[in-house]
Design a protein around this motif. Sequence first.
Motif, short mmCIF file in Angstrom:
data_model
loop_
_atom_site.label_atom_id
_atom_site.label_comp_id
_atom_site.label_asym_id
_atom_site.label_seq_id
_atom_site.Cartn_x
_atom_site.Cartn_y
_atom_site.Cartn_z
N GLN A 44 8.07 85.80 43.93
CA GLN A 44 8.35 84.80 44.97
C GLN A 44 7.37 84.98 46.13
O GLN A 44 6.89 84.00 46.72
N CYS B 226 4.09 83.43 45.22
CA CYS B 226 4.16 81.97 45.33
C CYS B 226 4.03 81.55 46.80
O CYS B 226 3.34 80.58 47.13
N ALA C 172 1.80 79.03 40.73
CA ALA C 172 2.80 78.32 39.93
C ALA C 172 3.35 79.21 38.84
O ALA C 172 4.44 78.98 38.32
N ARG D 222 7.83 81.63 36.56
CA ARG D 222 7.24 80.33 36.90
C ARG D 222 7.96 79.76 38.11
O ARG D 222 9.17 79.96 38.26
N ARG D 223 7.22 79.08 38.94
CA ARG D 223 7.83 78.50 40.13
C ARG D 223 8.72 77.32 39.72
O ARG D 223 8.36 76.51 38.87
N VAL E 234 11.79 80.96 41.87
CA VAL E 234 11.09 81.23 40.62
C VAL E 234 12.13 81.46 39.52
O VAL E 234 13.26 81.85 39.80
#
Lengths: 357, 226
Positions: B101, B104, B110, B129-130, B135
Amino acid sequence: MRVLGIETSCDETGVAVHDSARGLLAHCLHSQIETHARYGGVVPELASRDHVRKLAPLIREALERAQTPRTALDGIAYTRGPGLAGALLVGAATARAMAFALDIPAVGVHHMEAHLLAPLLEADPPAFPFVALLVSGGHTMLVQVAGVGRYRLLGESLDDAAGEAFDKTAKLLGLGYPGGPAVERAARDGDPGRFRFPRPMTDRPGLDFSFSGLKTHTLNTARREGDAPQTVADIARAFQDAVIDTLAIKCRRALDETGVRRLVVAGGVGANAALRERLAEVARRRDARVHYPRIEFCTDNGAMVAHAGCLRLPGEGSRDDAFDIAPRWDLESLAPPGDAVTAPAAGASAPGAGSRG
Amino acid sequence: MSGLLAIDTTTTACSVALRAGKAVLCRYEAVGQGHSRTVLAMVRAVLDEAGLEMTDLGALACCSGPGSFTGVRIGIGVTQGLALGADLPVIPVSTLATVAQGACRTHGAAAVAVAMDARMGEVYWGCYRRRGAGVVTAGEEAVVSPDSVVLPGTGDAWLGCGTGYGAYAEVLAERLGEAVTVVDPERLPDARDCLALAEVRLAAGARGVAAEDVVPTYRRNRVTQG
């Protein structure tokens, strides 16, 4: 004053609520014996893992059993040391944070002080002064107790603790874990006349102990004599007789040297029935009296910590945000409640010490 | 509006974050093994700054590992103590997800492949993955040798972050090739990212768990030679 007590110094998670006016209100214990049994001794990382899983549920349970809402607590006591660093940290972190959230004081108590004051929890407590024999898996010491916080170390083990010697002996005789009860059980069927083991350090003056030579003697005897069930029982008997005799001789000397007529026995080895018989005999001959905590408070428990906390909180409780532990902590450095307590040397208390992933 | 307090002590960093209305108040410090001297003082500092008491909070969040065993336990012990004392639910958050996180937030990634140094020749490995403001995990977290880490699926442009990329730079570079662009080999978890992930879960209806149901995530369970 109503105090929550938390004990996590070794392999028992103990939580209790003690009220200075009403006495012990509840105590809960989780023993890790099964966790460590297959290793024949306490594995520190596994002990820490168990404490962090069991402590919060035990706190909840102890408060419920004591019918004490958390907001009715006046303080929280936890074992600050001596003990295993990682295990102590679990108790210290939880206790300090809970006290923080409740805005009440907390205090870190000395594990051995908690043990030697545990007989004061009983209905007929010993008066001061007394001599205390602390015998457990981690400690063997004789202490002259003039009052709370007034301790003079008379003697201690120079190597293995008595309980540790029981554990190691049980392991090498294949008797299981924990060693104290296992050796005691086997020794009941043993012939006291077949082997005679040395009584270490009793042939010279002084109150110190040494048990590692006895352990070696046991090992050599076991190798020489084989492992037939009767032989194992006979060796267990000879080992136990030697330990008990040694403890009794030193207790006798301690009573004679100090002129004190009250002996307090605490720690897990204090549960050994043969030791109790022998010490009763020592006391009888001197018109002295032996005091024990109830069996469940001989081993580590939260009740003794809550009790010591009741005595220590008024003078030493704090709302400090920082918490530390003292894996090594000299009992003689303690002062009576209300006086300044000598902090252990910086190297001795290592916050965050312990195994790191 | 009740506040949310997040705590992380699972690595050599110590951090707390407090949501108070629209503001997020944070503390972050590299403390080594000094969490026990720092973490509650940080909690007090953010509460004081916000003018809040523990009783004004609605929930707690904490990083529950993996990480340093002792650090994980201090964080969980402190969180459980606070939760028991103030009667609050807890939202436990993965330390690896918290690191992702953070990547991101600062790099606009991403897809993040987190490798944290786990010592003993291994890394704590997790891929994320976002999604929305948070996430989601792609594959399972694990403690593995750096020469056997696996990326889930293909096609993503993975950003690599975490101390594993510093400790095992060459092995990971060889193993992952050009699929991962290492951007942040020193990133440690930060409680502000733990807070963000907990808020995503609260927004999705999560209520948290009772203090006694917060359990550490170690990943490494081989801790004896027996």
